[in-house]
Design an enzyme around this catalytic site. Structure first.
Site, mmCIF file in Angstrom:
data_model
loop_
_atom_site.group_PDB
_atom_site.id
_atom_site.type_symbol
_atom_site.label_atom_id
_atom_site.label_comp_id
_atom_site.label_asym_id
_atom_site.label_seq_id
_atom_site.Cartn_x
_atom_site.Cartn_y
_atom_site.Cartn_z
ATOM 1 N N LYS A 48 0.789 -1.258 -0.052
ATOM 2 C CA LYS A 48 -0.145 -0.223 0.028
ATOM 3 C C LYS A 48 0.859 1.177 -0.008
ATOM 4 O O LYS A 48 2.061 1.052 0.243
ATOM 5 C CB LYS A 48 -1.042 -0.079 1.305
ATOM 6 C CG LYS A 48 -0.252 -0.038 2.455
ATOM 7 C CD LYS A 48 -1.012 -0.182 3.620
ATOM 8 C CE LYS A 48 -0.425 -0.024 5.142
ATOM 9 N NZ LYS A 48 -1.200 -0.490 6.123
ATOM 10 N N ARG B 92 -11.328 0.291 13.482
ATOM 11 C CA ARG B 92 -11.118 1.057 12.675
ATOM 12 C C ARG B 92 -11.187 0.293 11.064
ATOM 13 O O ARG B 92 -10.299 -0.055 10.333
ATOM 14 C CB ARG B 92 -9.584 1.286 12.524
ATOM 15 C CG ARG B 92 -8.841 2.449 11.570
ATOM 16 C CD ARG B 92 -7.245 2.053 11.725
ATOM 17 N NE ARG B 92 -6.842 0.970 10.918
ATOM 18 C CZ ARG B 92 -5.649 0.616 10.395
ATOM 19 N NH1 ARG B 92 -4.865 1.182 10.769
ATOM 20 N NH2 ARG B 92 -5.279 -0.626 9.696
ATOM 21 N N TYR C 263 15.933 30.758 7.044
ATOM 22 C CA TYR C 263 14.702 31.526 7.646
ATOM 23 C C TYR C 263 14.561 31.639 9.215
ATOM 24 O O TYR C 263 14.992 30.670 9.881
ATOM 25 C CB TYR C 263 13.220 31.087 7.036
ATOM 26 C CG TYR C 263 13.232 30.856 5.851
ATOM 27 C CD1 TYR C 263 12.725 32.308 5.083
ATOM 28 C CD2 TYR C 263 13.028 29.810 4.988
ATOM 29 C CE1 TYR C 263 12.342 32.352 3.748
ATOM 30 C CE2 TYR C 263 12.292 29.895 3.590
ATOM 31 C CZ TYR C 263 12.504 31.064 3.028
ATOM 32 O OH TYR C 263 11.932 31.281 1.691
ATOM 33 N N MET D 264 11.225 24.839 1.815
ATOM 34 C CA MET D 264 10.424 24.000 1.011
ATOM 35 C C MET D 264 11.298 23.076 0.235
ATOM 36 O O MET D 264 10.968 21.946 0.285
ATOM 37 C CB MET D 264 9.534 24.812 0.241
ATOM 38 C CG MET D 264 8.576 24.187 -0.558
ATOM 39 S SD MET D 264 7.464 25.331 -1.503
ATOM 40 C CE MET D 264 6.665 25.943 -0.433
HETATM 41 C C1 LIG Z 1 -0.704 -1.855 6.835
HETATM 42 C C2 LIG Z 1 -1.444 -3.094 6.922
HETATM 43 C C3 LIG Z 1 -0.471 -4.182 7.055
HETATM 44 C C4 LIG Z 1 1.052 -4.088 7.124
HETATM 45 O O1 LIG Z 1 1.371 -3.750 8.393
HETATM 46 P P1 LIG Z 1 3.003 -3.346 8.648
HETATM 47 O O2 LIG Z 1 3.160 -3.267 10.130
HETATM 48 O O3 LIG Z 1 3.462 -2.509 7.823
HETATM 49 O O4 LIG Z 1 3.820 -4.817 8.308
HETATM 50 C C5 LIG Z 1 -1.282 -5.492 7.414
HETATM 51 N N1 LIG Z 1 -2.567 -5.468 7.494
HETATM 52 C C6 LIG Z 1 -3.319 -4.210 7.291
HETATM 53 C C7 LIG Z 1 -4.710 -4.473 7.521
HETATM 54 C C8 LIG Z 1 -2.661 -2.973 7.127
HETATM 55 O O5 LIG Z 1 -3.531 -2.074 7.020
#
Ligand SMILES: *Cc1c(COP(=O)(O)O)cnc(C)c1O
Length: 371
Positions: free
Chosen positions: A44, A139, A265, A313
């Site tokens: 992801k 969540r 800055y 920046m």
């Molecule tokens: C991000 C995520 C993972 C991976 O978690 P890590 O700690 O980065 O290995 C696994 N399962 C779900 C549902 C996640 O959102």
């Protein structure tokens, strides 16, 4: 005439994040040594900023059997790159496009009755579903009290919904204390047993992410979902993994300045003696945290040099002391080498954050390459 000057001109290289597939492979092997469960490579957020295809390709080559994404739409890029292993998508912030998940062969995790009804209504061909139990995060995931209803809806949608897995997520695995996971593991077992009693199976059951995979076998079930660990981050802080990227940029400008010269800055830093300053062309727009504590630095020419003054920046300023570096010299902001080269974990400490936000925060102007 210009020809005579040519040797003194130095070429800059664009700020670049280089992904290191061999480190990703080593990290997969490290996880493999802790579990017999299958490994899902979670890619992801563009592979935690390292490039989803680059990370997925390296992880699958090293033995990961599944890929995980938060948005089913992200699977298209992985399929286009020729990755053929099963893919699971959870969250799906823009909803699930039933045609796309069928085309790209994406399993969908579903954590609410409403979502499941919608998916069943949209499905043209059977969609493979992992029922997502809330194991303590609030969540995403189905509350315990709705689980039976979720199963009823799944049964009523037979033919359009195919239940193939059960999923949970651990709220406290980073504590590296198995007792912190006990409640979630119990809830997971109950969720699985209810699905089996409803007549489904075989099921792929999965709960743990990187920290669970590395520290608590009771969380492994059939598969572990590993994201941070692929790129060298152990959220439990107990296992040393291989950093999987290197961030480099050129010195764009150098100068020798007198004592009493203010930098950046707000004039928050004033040189105490004559010194050399080097400007590096990355700033907070590229993901360099603006709130850096003293002690933050970068590697140039084999030594660590402090970042001085405020992060701008587009640039930072480094005090290189007695050493003058020419325009075009390479600064390494982070990398896996250790020593003078800062680690992502050091950046996280300097910015009082976690390593995840450092790597996922590297901005789009930074070029990506693969070693
Ligand atoms: C991000 C995520 C993972 C991976 O978690 P890590 O700690 O980065 O290995 C696994 N399962 C779900 C549902 C996640 O959102």
């Amino acid at each position: 005439m210009t020809l005579l000057l040519a040797p003194r001109l130095s070429r800059l290289h664009a700020p670049t994040l280089t992904t290191l597939p061999s480190a990703i492979a080593a990290n997969v092997e490290r996880v493999r040594s802790t579990t017999d469960a299958r490994i899902m490579a979670v890619v992801k957020a563009d592979g935690y900023g390292h490039g989803a295809v680059a990370v997925a390709t390296a992880a699958v080559a090293a033995g990961a059997e599944w890929l995980g994404v938060t948005d089913a739409a992200d699977a298209a890029e992985l399929r286009d790159a020729g990755l053929d292993v099963p893919i699971l998508a959870w969250l799906n912030p823009a909803g699930v496009d039933a045609v796309q998940v069928s085309r790209d062969r994406v399993d969908v995790a579903v954590g609410s009755v409403e979502e499941l009804r919608q998916l069943a209504a949209d499905a043209m061909t059977p969609v493979r579903v992992h029922l997502h139990m809330d194991t303590g995060m609030s969540r995403g995931g189905c509350p315990v009290e709705d689980w039976a209803e979720l199963l009823r809806v799944a049964r009523a949608a037979q033919g359009r919904i195919e239940v193939v897995g059960v999923m949970g997520h651990l709220p406290r695995a980073d504590e590296a204390d198995p007792r912190a996971n006990t409640a979630a593991v119990l809830r997971m077992r109950h969720a699985r047993d209810a699905v089996l009693r409803a007549g489904y199976g075989p099921l792929l059951v999965h709960l743990g992410a990187t920290a669970g995979a590395l520290t608590d076998p009771s969380t492994h079930f059939d598969l572990v979902r590993v994201g941070a660990g692929l790129v060298g981050i152990d959220p439990s802080g107990t296992v040393s993994l291989d950093g999987a990227s290197r961030l480099t940029a050129s010195v764009v400008h150098s100068s020798l300045v007198r004592a009493g010269t203010s930098v950046g800055y707000g004039e928050t830093y004033v040189t105490r003696h004559e010194t050399n300053l080097s400007v590096i062309g990355v700033g907070y727009a590229d993901g360099i945290p603006r709130e850096l504590s003293e002690g933050a630095g970068v590697e140039i020419g084999g030594s660590r040099h402090p970042i001085v003054g405020r992060v701008s920046m587009d640039q930072i300023v480094v005090d290189t002391g007695d050493r003058a570096f020419p325009r075009g010299a390479t600064a390494t902001l982070f990398g896996p080498e250790g020593g003078a080269v800062p680690s992502v974990q050091e950046w996280a400490r300097w910015a009082q954050t976690i390593p995840h936000t450092i790597v996922t925060g590297i901005g789009p102007r930074v070029q990506r390459s693969r070693a």
